[in-house]
Scaffold this motif. Structure first.
Motif, PDB file in Angstrom:
ATOM      1  N   SER A   1       7.636  -3.945  27.250  1.00  0.00           N
ATOM      2  CA  SER A   1       6.324  -4.096  26.608  1.00  0.00           C
ATOM      3  C   SER A   1       6.160  -3.220  25.370  1.00  0.00           C
ATOM      4  N   LYS A   2       7.157  -2.352  25.064  1.00  0.00           N
ATOM      5  CA  LYS A   2       7.102  -1.454  23.907  1.00  0.00           C
ATOM      6  C   LYS A   2       5.823  -0.625  23.918  1.00  0.00           C
ATOM      7  N   GLN A   3       5.658   0.099  25.038  1.00  0.00           N
ATOM      8  CA  GLN A   3       4.472   0.932  25.215  1.00  0.00           C
ATOM      9  C   GLN A   3       4.887   2.317  25.701  1.00  0.00           C
ATOM     10  N   LEU A   4       4.063   3.286  25.383  1.00  0.00           N
ATOM     11  CA  LEU A   4       4.215   4.636  25.890  1.00  0.00           C
ATOM     12  C   LEU A   4       3.232   4.806  27.037  1.00  0.00           C
ATOM     13  N   MET A   5       3.738   5.134  28.222  1.00  0.00           N
ATOM     14  CA  MET A   5       2.941   5.161  29.450  1.00  0.00           C
ATOM     15  C   MET A   5       2.802   6.585  29.962  1.00  0.00           C
ATOM     16  N   MET A   6       1.607   6.932  30.497  1.00  0.00           N
ATOM     17  CA  MET A   6       1.376   8.223  31.129  1.00  0.00           C
ATOM     18  C   MET A   6       0.822   7.983  32.530  1.00  0.00           C
ATOM     19  N   HIS A   7       1.468   8.643  33.521  1.00  0.00           N
ATOM     20  CA  HIS A   7       1.107   8.452  34.936  1.00  0.00           C
ATOM     21  C   HIS A   7       0.662   9.775  35.525  1.00  0.00           C
ATOM     22  N   ASP A   8      -0.494   9.757  36.270  1.00  0.00           N
ATOM     23  CA  ASP A   8      -1.010  10.933  36.955  1.00  0.00           C
ATOM     24  C   ASP A   8      -0.441  10.946  38.370  1.00  0.00           C
ATOM     25  N   VAL A   9       0.322  11.997  38.690  1.00  0.00           N
ATOM     26  CA  VAL A   9       0.988  12.052  39.992  1.00  0.00           C
ATOM     27  C   VAL A   9      -0.010  12.311  41.101  1.00  0.00           C
ATOM     28  N   ARG A  10      -0.982  13.194  40.918  1.00  0.00           N
ATOM     29  CA  ARG A  10      -1.942  13.501  41.971  1.00  0.00           C
ATOM     30  C   ARG A  10      -2.845  12.303  42.254  1.00  0.00           C
ATOM     31  N   ARG A  11      -3.258  11.624  41.231  1.00  0.00           N
ATOM     32  CA  ARG A  11      -4.118  10.453  41.431  1.00  0.00           C
ATOM     33  C   ARG A  11      -3.323   9.179  41.755  1.00  0.00           C
ATOM     34  N   GLU A  12      -2.010   9.257  41.546  1.00  0.00           N
ATOM     35  CA  GLU A  12      -1.134   8.116  41.826  1.00  0.00           C
ATOM     36  C   GLU A  12      -1.577   6.864  41.083  1.00  0.00           C
ATOM     37  N   GLU A  13      -1.806   7.032  39.789  1.00  0.00           N
ATOM     38  CA  GLU A  13      -2.233   5.889  38.978  1.00  0.00           C
ATOM     39  C   GLU A  13      -1.796   6.105  37.533  1.00  0.00           C
ATOM     40  N   ARG A  14      -1.655   4.990  36.831  1.00  0.00           N
ATOM     41  CA  ARG A  14      -1.327   5.026  35.414  1.00  0.00           C
ATOM     42  C   ARG A  14      -2.630   5.206  34.638  1.00  0.00           C
ATOM     43  N   VAL A  15      -2.702   6.305  33.907  1.00  0.00           N
ATOM     44  CA  VAL A  15      -3.966   6.656  33.265  1.00  0.00           C
ATOM     45  C   VAL A  15      -4.027   6.230  31.804  1.00  0.00           C
ATOM     46  N   GLN A  16      -2.858   5.947  31.163  1.00  0.00           N
ATOM     47  CA  GLN A  16      -2.910   5.599  29.739  1.00  0.00           C
ATOM     48  C   GLN A  16      -1.636   4.857  29.333  1.00  0.00           C
TER      49      GLN A  16
ATOM     50  N   MET B   1      -0.012   3.276  25.456  1.00  0.00           N
ATOM     51  CA  MET B   1      -0.196   3.184  24.006  1.00  0.00           C
ATOM     52  C   MET B   1       0.920   2.330  23.416  1.00  0.00           C
ATOM     53  N   PRO B   2       0.601   1.388  22.544  1.00  0.00           N
ATOM     54  CA  PRO B   2       1.650   0.574  21.918  1.00  0.00           C
ATOM     55  C   PRO B   2       2.453   1.386  20.900  1.00  0.00           C
ATOM     56  N   VAL B   3       3.772   1.138  20.885  1.00  0.00           N
ATOM     57  CA  VAL B   3       4.675   1.811  19.954  1.00  0.00           C
ATOM     58  C   VAL B   3       5.586   0.745  19.367  1.00  0.00           C
ATOM     59  N   ASN B   4       5.664   0.689  18.051  1.00  0.00           N
ATOM     60  CA  ASN B   4       6.464  -0.350  17.410  1.00  0.00           C
ATOM     61  C   ASN B   4       7.934   0.035  17.242  1.00  0.00           C
ATOM     62  N   GLU B   5       8.339   1.235  17.691  1.00  0.00           N
ATOM     63  CA  GLU B   5       9.726   1.689  17.608  1.00  0.00           C
ATOM     64  C   GLU B   5      10.208   2.146  18.985  1.00  0.00           C
ATOM     65  N   VAL B   6      11.506   2.104  19.169  1.00  0.00           N
ATOM     66  CA  VAL B   6      12.087   2.556  20.436  1.00  0.00           C
ATOM     67  C   VAL B   6      12.045   4.082  20.477  1.00  0.00           C
ATOM     68  N   ILE B   7      11.495   4.610  21.568  1.00  0.00           N
ATOM     69  CA  ILE B   7      11.433   6.063  21.757  1.00  0.00           C
ATOM     70  C   ILE B   7      12.612   6.456  22.645  1.00  0.00           C
ATOM     71  N   TYR B   8      13.567   7.198  22.081  1.00  0.00           N
ATOM     72  CA  TYR B   8      14.783   7.574  22.802  1.00  0.00           C
ATOM     73  C   TYR B   8      14.588   8.807  23.676  1.00  0.00           C
ATOM     74  N   ASP B   9      13.786   9.763  23.234  1.00  0.00           N
ATOM     75  CA  ASP B   9      13.625  11.002  23.997  1.00  0.00           C
ATOM     76  C   ASP B   9      12.210  11.522  23.805  1.00  0.00           C
ATOM     77  N   ILE B  10      11.690  12.140  24.885  1.00  0.00           N
ATOM     78  CA  ILE B  10      10.351  12.728  24.880  1.00  0.00           C
ATOM     79  C   ILE B  10      10.485  14.155  25.385  1.00  0.00           C
ATOM     80  N   CYS B  11       9.805  15.080  24.694  1.00  0.00           N
ATOM     81  CA  CYS B  11       9.946  16.495  25.038  1.00  0.00           C
ATOM     82  C   CYS B  11       8.570  17.160  25.006  1.00  0.00           C
ATOM     83  N   PRO B  12       8.176  17.894  26.090  1.00  0.00           N
ATOM     84  CA  PRO B  12       6.904  18.635  26.061  1.00  0.00           C
ATOM     85  C   PRO B  12       7.031  19.915  25.234  1.00  0.00           C
ATOM     86  N   VAL B  13       5.996  20.211  24.478  1.00  0.00           N
ATOM     87  CA  VAL B  13       5.982  21.390  23.619  1.00  0.00           C
ATOM     88  C   VAL B  13       4.699  22.171  23.927  1.00  0.00           C
TER      89      VAL B  13
END
Length: 660
Positions: free
Chosen positions: A605-620, A622-634
């Motif tokens: 679906s070319k989307q960036l997804m965020m999931h809440d572990v405590r609530r056990e649900e997908r909270v957000q 976002m559409p992304v028009n490019e492939v995201i190879y790596d994600i890093c928290p800062v």
């Protein structure tokens, strides 16, 4: 001799033959008696024989008793005629002349030669089946006659000594005692030198040199192709190799292989047992919670309570409601390079530094390197050229100013981030190294590397020429895509390190007071795309590719645990993603307060997804028009950010919290 004498001699010979060889003697199996031609007449010959018979009558009477005894012992021989007596009679007839001989022709006696005596055969066969008659008959070959036995291989002296006897007294030969001693063509022992010395062909079969050369010549003459006599592989004279060995003996490794297979089977059963016990423990805990909820609801119904009382009594639900809700907002999107090739993104809180791999933009130094990025402002800084091939993994040292880079080259390079110079290189038998990691605390000098065939290597930064320890894959030969060190904790007092391959996840636990690591395959089914370990939360996030058993990709969040001394992965949450996963992407976990957020890229679906572990649900999403190879928290003083790496850009998202 005149013609008359010749004719007379012929008549005498015929007369003697007809008289001496009677019907009984002709039926016997005695050889024929040949006489030479003489000048004596037939009448003289007959008269001489009669005189000899009369002279021998007394001797025949004396031998009657002995003859009867012999007949009683062997009746068959008694019935047969005595050809030897006939021959002796002939000898006495010519040696002792009678009165008629002196009267008629005494002068001719010296001219009579003595006959030839032939000893009879000891066994007398019937006349029709005698050897003479059989020799006269033509040889008849029957098609039903079995073929003669094949030539047996001669046993050596060592093989003869190895013959054993069973309790019944029957000899039992040890099989294949002479294997490795004889040529399979001539079945004769080969030699250390000479024409029949030990040689081998390219296929590996052994022969005597003279035999195999003769065989190749004959094979070329008959079929115009030279082949090995055992496996029929094409061979030539140049394939003949001399071997300097007297005996070739192979060790039987079946028992060793069976023991190894049994050891692997025992290890697999132990892991399965630990997994079953873990599932049983989780089910028991869930059952206890359900029982508590049932008892609470039953009490509320009995007293007529409402939602308020339920909310006050349900401490778990109340804590979840009090948790903050996080959402991502685009903060910045900047270009790292114009050339595509960015794959790895890594942040070091110790050094407050963010690096991203990229393709070199300078034609003078082609290849790949890393771009340093300033976290507070997210501005690209200087570029460090590292390798000629695509970068696969990057690791920071927490206690030292070192940066480790693993590309598709057969070496791992260590760089000093202060001087941006290569300080040392590590190799592993010229194998391509795909992953790397640096340990911390008391093992801060340990460097881990993983190769393309599932091998894991441990190095000491102070001795780059040596390999401290290596673990070669026995069953799974998929590449090692990520390695993370696990610090000591309450469960694993000596720590260890996690190794993620494309199809397996293994934990190497260090034994107490030693640097020996014991591998244990964890209870997670692949294939895998990536692995990330959070030291603060002590949790592992694994990205699994879609497969026939799981049609959707999975983000598995778990924690290492032990059951009966066996390491297992206690899964806390399983998040399902896209159905198609053609690209290797890396998700991440973001720890906020007492909650965990899992952020990943959905390829279909070319989307960036965020999931809440405590609530056990997908909270957000976002559409992304490019492939995201790596994600890093800062994590900075300004707040929590997420950096997402595309083919040549870096997207920065800020995580904002809000209360419901």
């Amino acid at each position: 001799m005149s013609e008359t004498d010749s004719e007379g001699g012929a008549e005498v010979e015929s007369a003697v033959d007809s008289e001496i060889y009677s019907s009984d003697s002709r039926e016997s199996d005695q050889p024929a008696l040949r006489r030479r031609n003489t000048d004596l007449g037939p009448e003289f010959m007959l008269q001489g024989m009669e005189n000899v018979y009369e002279a021998l009558e007394p001797e025949a009477n004396e031998d009657d008793s002995s003859t009867e005894e012999e007949a009683s012992l062997n009746p068959v021989e008694a019935q047969q005629p005595a050809p030897e007596i006939q021959v002796q009679l002939g000898e006495e007839a010519f040696d002792q002349p009678g009165e008629n001989q002196e009267h008629e022709q005494p002068a001719v006696l010296p001219r009579v030669p003595s006959p030839i005596v032939v000893d009879p055969s000891p066994l007398v066969s019937p006349p029709r089946t005698s050897r003479r008659n059989q020799g006269e008959e033509p040889e008849v070959i029957s098609l039903e006659t079995p073929s003669p036995p094949k030539k047996r291989k001669r046993l050596s002296a060592a093989a003869d000594k190895s013959l054993k006897k069973s309790p019944e007294g029957k000899p039992i030969a040890v099989d294949d005692e002479d294997d490795g001693l004889t040529c399979p063509i001539c079945l004769d022992s080969w030699e250390m030198s000479g024409d029949h010395r030990l040689v081998s062909l390219r296929c590996g079969h052994l022969f005597g040199e003279s035999c195999i050369r003769r065989w190749l010549n004959e094979s070329q003459r008959q079929s115009s192709v030279k082949v090995c006599p055992q496996c029929k592989t094409k061979a030539a004279f140049r394939d003949i190799r001399h071997l300097y060995a007297k005996r070739i003996q192979m060790l039987d490794t079946d028992i060793r292989e069976q023991l190894e297979a049994e050891r692997r089977r025992t290890h697999t059963l132990t892991t399965e047992l630990a997994t079953a016990k873990l599932a049983h423990t989780l089910t028991a805990e869930k059952l206890m919670l359900l029982q508590k909820d049932y008892d609470r609801l039953k009490e509320l119904v009995r007293v007529g309570g409402g939602r308020g009382a339920f909310g006050d009594d349900a401490s778990g639900q109340k804590s979840i409601q009090q948790l903050a809700t996080y959402r991502l907002y685009m903060e910045k999107n900047f270009e790292i390079t114009r050339e595509p090739g960015c794959r790895v993104l890594l942040y070091s809180a110790k050094h407050s530094m963010l690096v991203a791999s990229q393709k070199s933009a300078q034609n003078l130094f082609p290849g790949y390197g890393v771009r340093f990025i300033d976290p507070p402002s997210f501005k690209p800084l200087h570029f460090l050229h590292t390798s000629a091939l695509l970068i696969r993994d990057i690791a920071f040292s927490e206690s030292q100013h070192l940066l480790t880079v693993a590309s598709r080259e057969p070496k791992i390079k260590i760089f000093d981030i202060r001087t941006r110079l290569c300080s040392s290189m590590f190799t592993a038998h010229d194998k391509m190294l795909w992953s790397c990691a640096l340990d911390r605390n008391e093992r801060e000098h340990f460097l881990y590397g993983g190769d393309l065939r599932g091998g894991v290597y441990i190095y000491d930064l102070r001795f780059p020429e040596n390999i401290l320890c290596e673990f070669q894959a026995a069953e799974n030969f998929s590449p090692v895509i990520h390695i993370v060190p696990v610090p000591p904790n309450k469960i694993f007092t000596s720590g260890g390190f996690l190794v993620c391959q494309l199809t397996a996840l293994t934990f190497y636990e260090y034994a107490a007071a030693s640097d020996t690591a014991v591998p244990t395959r964890l209870n997670v089914e692949g294939p895998f795309l990536s692995m990330q370990y959070d030291v603060v939360q002590d949790t592992v996030l694994i990205s699994a590719r879609s497969n026939p058993n799981f049609p959707q990709s999975r983000f598995i969040l778990g924690r290492l645990d032990k059951i009966d001394g066996t390491p297992v992965l206690k899964v806390k949450a399983t998040i399902y993603g896209s159905k198609a996963t053609p690209i290797m992407t890396r998700p991440t976990q973001l720890g906020v307060e007492d909650n965990t957020l899992v952020v990943g890229y959905l390829q279909d679906s070319k989307q960036l997804m965020m999931h809440d572990v405590r609530r056990e649900e997908r909270v957000q999403t976002m559409p992304v028009n490019e492939v995201i190879y790596d994600i890093c928290p800062v994590a900075t003083q300004a707040g929590s950010y997420l950096a997402a790496l595309t083919d040549n850009k870096c997207r920065v998202y800020k995580a904002n919290s809000s209360m419901r």
